[in-house]
Design an enzyme around this catalytic site. Structure first.
Site, short mmCIF file in Angstrom:
data_model
loop_
_atom_site.label_atom_id
_atom_site.label_comp_id
_atom_site.label_asym_id
_atom_site.label_seq_id
_atom_site.Cartn_x
_atom_site.Cartn_y
_atom_site.Cartn_z
N LYS A 21 0.84 -1.21 0.00
CA LYS A 21 0.00 0.00 0.00
C LYS A 21 0.87 1.26 0.00
O LYS A 21 0.64 2.17 -0.81
CB LYS A 21 -0.89 -0.06 1.25
CG LYS A 21 -1.96 0.98 1.37
CD LYS A 21 -3.08 0.45 2.25
CE LYS A 21 -2.84 0.58 3.73
NZ LYS A 21 -2.86 1.96 4.22
N ARG A 26 2.80 5.97 -3.30
CA ARG A 26 3.94 6.81 -3.71
C ARG A 26 4.23 6.69 -5.19
O ARG A 26 4.55 7.68 -5.85
CB ARG A 26 5.17 6.41 -2.88
CG ARG A 26 5.06 6.86 -1.42
CD ARG A 26 6.03 6.08 -0.56
NE ARG A 26 6.13 6.59 0.80
CZ ARG A 26 5.26 6.37 1.78
NH1 ARG A 26 4.16 5.67 1.54
NH2 ARG A 26 5.45 6.86 2.98
N GLN A 173 4.57 9.39 6.85
CA GLN A 173 3.60 10.20 6.10
C GLN A 173 3.99 11.66 6.13
O GLN A 173 3.98 12.34 5.09
CB GLN A 173 2.19 10.00 6.67
CG GLN A 173 1.68 8.58 6.49
CD GLN A 173 0.31 8.35 7.09
OE1 GLN A 173 -0.21 9.21 7.81
NE2 GLN A 173 -0.28 7.21 6.81
N ASP A 324 2.43 -0.73 12.11
CA ASP A 324 1.13 -1.26 11.70
C ASP A 324 0.90 -2.70 12.16
O ASP A 324 -0.20 -3.23 12.00
CB ASP A 324 0.99 -1.18 10.17
CG ASP A 324 0.92 0.27 9.71
OD1 ASP A 324 0.48 1.13 10.49
OD2 ASP A 324 1.33 0.54 8.56
N LYS A 351 -4.21 6.21 14.98
CA LYS A 351 -4.32 5.55 13.68
C LYS A 351 -5.80 5.49 13.29
O LYS A 351 -6.59 6.27 13.79
CB LYS A 351 -3.68 4.16 13.75
CG LYS A 351 -2.17 4.19 13.99
CD LYS A 351 -1.45 4.76 12.78
CE LYS A 351 0.04 4.83 12.99
NZ LYS A 351 0.72 5.53 11.90
N ARG A 355 -5.84 2.08 18.47
CA ARG A 355 -5.55 0.65 18.38
C ARG A 355 -5.14 0.04 19.71
O ARG A 355 -5.37 -1.15 19.94
CB ARG A 355 -4.48 0.39 17.30
CG ARG A 355 -5.04 0.60 15.91
CD ARG A 355 -4.03 0.34 14.81
NE ARG A 355 -4.70 0.42 13.50
CZ ARG A 355 -4.07 0.56 12.35
NH1 ARG A 355 -2.77 0.66 12.31
NH2 ARG A 355 -4.76 0.62 11.22
N ARG A 397 -7.04 -3.09 10.29
CA ARG A 397 -6.06 -3.94 10.96
C ARG A 397 -6.64 -4.56 12.25
O ARG A 397 -6.22 -5.64 12.66
CB ARG A 397 -4.78 -3.17 11.22
CG ARG A 397 -4.16 -2.66 9.92
CD ARG A 397 -2.68 -2.44 9.98
NE ARG A 397 -2.26 -1.57 8.88
CZ ARG A 397 -2.01 -1.98 7.64
NH1 ARG A 397 -2.15 -3.27 7.32
NH2 ARG A 397 -1.64 -1.12 6.70
C1 S3P Z 1 2.48 4.97 6.20
C2 S3P Z 1 3.12 5.35 7.33
C3 S3P Z 1 2.72 4.93 8.69
C4 S3P Z 1 1.71 3.80 8.67
C5 S3P Z 1 0.67 3.93 7.60
C6 S3P Z 1 1.31 4.09 6.22
C7 S3P Z 1 3.01 5.46 4.92
O1 S3P Z 1 2.21 6.06 9.32
O2 S3P Z 1 1.08 3.66 9.92
O3 S3P Z 1 -0.16 2.79 7.59
O4 S3P Z 1 2.65 4.92 3.86
O5 S3P Z 1 3.79 6.42 4.94
P1 S3P Z 1 3.22 7.08 10.05
O6 S3P Z 1 4.60 6.76 9.63
O7 S3P Z 1 2.82 8.42 9.61
O8 S3P Z 1 3.05 6.77 11.49
#
Ligand code: S3P
Length: 442
Positions: A21, A26, A173, A324, A351, A355, A397
């Site tokens: 994902k 990206r 993110q 995750d 999240k 969780r 999840r």
């Molecule tokens: C993700 C980063 C994670 C993760 C999310 C996907 C990403 O979040 O929990 O499911 O694709 O950059 P954070 O790194 O912002 O905590």
């Protein structure tokens, strides 16, 4: 939708991991701001990645998704247009945060919105550094609390300047949003994090011809303006370790379980859960399978050994590499003998659901001894689990984690809201049903 999961007497199968994902979001975004056509194969199948595709289309990018392949015709960084209405990010935090970097960088007026779960998530951590670069953006609720939430409103025309950012919490993110905004900014954008979050954006920027600097302290940076130079014609997405983790967990918790999950992204910023499982005595082998889309990939070969699992400590510095997978690891911990402690995981409270509290509540209902800590969980494993009614809490999840626990529990576990699994792993319950010889009734 309610799914019933019963104790499984076997678990067997070979599964191709669905496309990752994080990498799928990206690849689509970088292809969108490059010039030329990119075919992204083994795209992640869930709703989240479709949210990104729909938002990119609203920004004027031609995107077609057909049978697991996305064809993206990029507009180049100057070719995006202001969307006619709010960008609907659905349940996807990655869509909202990464695209905030794009609209801020491109200086487009846009509103980013999402479902009730996404509207509850903290966005000041994203907006503050974007504003420090010159973006004009605001969220909702700042007058009543110390955070901001979606819908996020970006105004037109801001010209960004590169900055050095020190993030208070590791977040791929937020880091990715700032690096993406930095492609349009004048000067260097550098992001330092307290822990090492997944590095797919950095790897992929380089694959698209953007040099990325890496400091000794782990900081990463881009020198803008830095339009992507080239778009690969084909971009194969590796398998998703976060989805594979549920199949690994299911095979592990069933006596005599045997499963192979093929083509899994083995980037060590994602595979902390495998290191933890090894410490817990799990029999999971990684067989190297080369690379895909600039990421190492491996097959995961699992043998069920619930009786030989033991508790462990998951330390704060490990959390970014398994952020995750904490709910799934908590299920494994409930079966393992001894105590498992998870600390430094307060991020899990913001999240798709809280969780920590969902896991604690569901495991307690199943008869596990679990204590919720402000930043983690303490689980005294080994007590027999019993089936219970569990709510997915609008969280993919959580739905999948309790399905795994249900395979090891005595009696029926009923999961309300099981359809949330479709956010990242459509078809998960059918796979589980087939591999467990019917212990799961979708
Ligand atoms: C993700 C980063 C994670 C993760 C999310 C996907 C990403 O979040 O929990 O499911 O694709 O950059 P954070 O790194 O912002 O905590």
């Amino acid at each position: 939708m309610r799914v019933e999961v019963n104790r499984a007497s076997g678990f067997r199968g070979t599964f191709a991991a669905p496309g990752d994902k994080s990498v799928s979001h990206r690849a689509m975004i970088l292809a969108a701001i490059s010039r030329g056509e990119c075919r992204i194969s083994s795209l992640a199948p869930g709703a989240d990645v479709r949210s990104t595709a729909a938002c990119l289309a609203a920004l004027g990018v031609e995107v077609r998704i057909d049978r697991g392949e996305a064809v993206v015709r990029g507009t180049g960084p100057g070719g995006l247009r202001a969307p006619a209405g709010p960008l609907d990010c659905g349940n996807s935090g990655t869509t909202m945060r990464l695209l905030s970097g794009i609209v801020a960088g491109a200086g487009l007026p846009a509103v980013l919105d999402g479902d009730p779960s996404l509207r509850r998530r903290p966005m000041r951590r994203l907006l503050d550094p974007l504003r420090a670069m010159g973006a004009r953006a605001r969220g909702q609720g700042a007058e009543v609390e110390a955070d901001e939430r979606a819908p996020l409103v970006f105004e037109a025309g801001a010209r960004l300047v590169g900055r050095r950012h020190a993030l208070p919490v590791a977040s791929a993110q937020v880091k990715s949003a700032l690096l993406l905004a930095g492609l349009w900014a004048v000067g260097e954008t550098v992001v330092r994090e307290p822990g090492r979050s997944r590095d797919h954006t950095e790897r992929m920027l380089e694959a698209f011809g953007v040099p990325v600097s890496r400091g000794e302290d782990g900081a990463v940076g881009v020198l803008g303006p830095a339009p992507p130079l080239g778009v690969p014609e084909a971009f194969p997405v590796p398998g998703d370790p976060s989805s594979a983790a549920f199949l690994v967990g299911a095979a592990l918790l069933v006596e005599g379980g045997e499963a192979t999950v093929t083509g899994v992204c083995a980037n060590d910023t994602r595979t902390g859960f495998l290191r933890v499982l090894a410490r817990m005595g799990a029999d999971v082998r990684q067989v190297d399978r080369g690379s895909r889309g600039g990421e190492p990939v491996a097959d995961l070969v699992v043998r069920g050994s619930p009786g030989s699992l033991r508790g462990t400590r998951i330390e704060p510095d490990e959390v970014p590499s398994l952020v995750d997978e904490v709910p799934l690891l908590a299920m494994v911990a409930a079966v393992a003998r001894g105590t498992t402690t998870i600390r430094g995981a307060a991020e899990l409270r913001v999240k798709e659901s809280d969780r920590l509290s969902q896991v604690a509540r569901g495991l307690a209902a199943m008869g596990a001894r679990v204590r919720e800590l402000p930043d983690g969980l303490e689980i005294q494993g080994g007590a027999p689990l019993r089936g219970a009614d569990v709510d997915a809490a609008s969280d993919h999840r959580i739905a999948m984690s309790f399905a795994v626990a249900g395979l090891a529990a005595h009696g029926a576990t009923r999961i309300r809201g099981a359809e949330w699994a479709d956010v990242s792993f459509p078809g998960f319950f059918s796979l589980l049903a087939a591999a467990s010889g019917g212990a799961v009734r979708p």
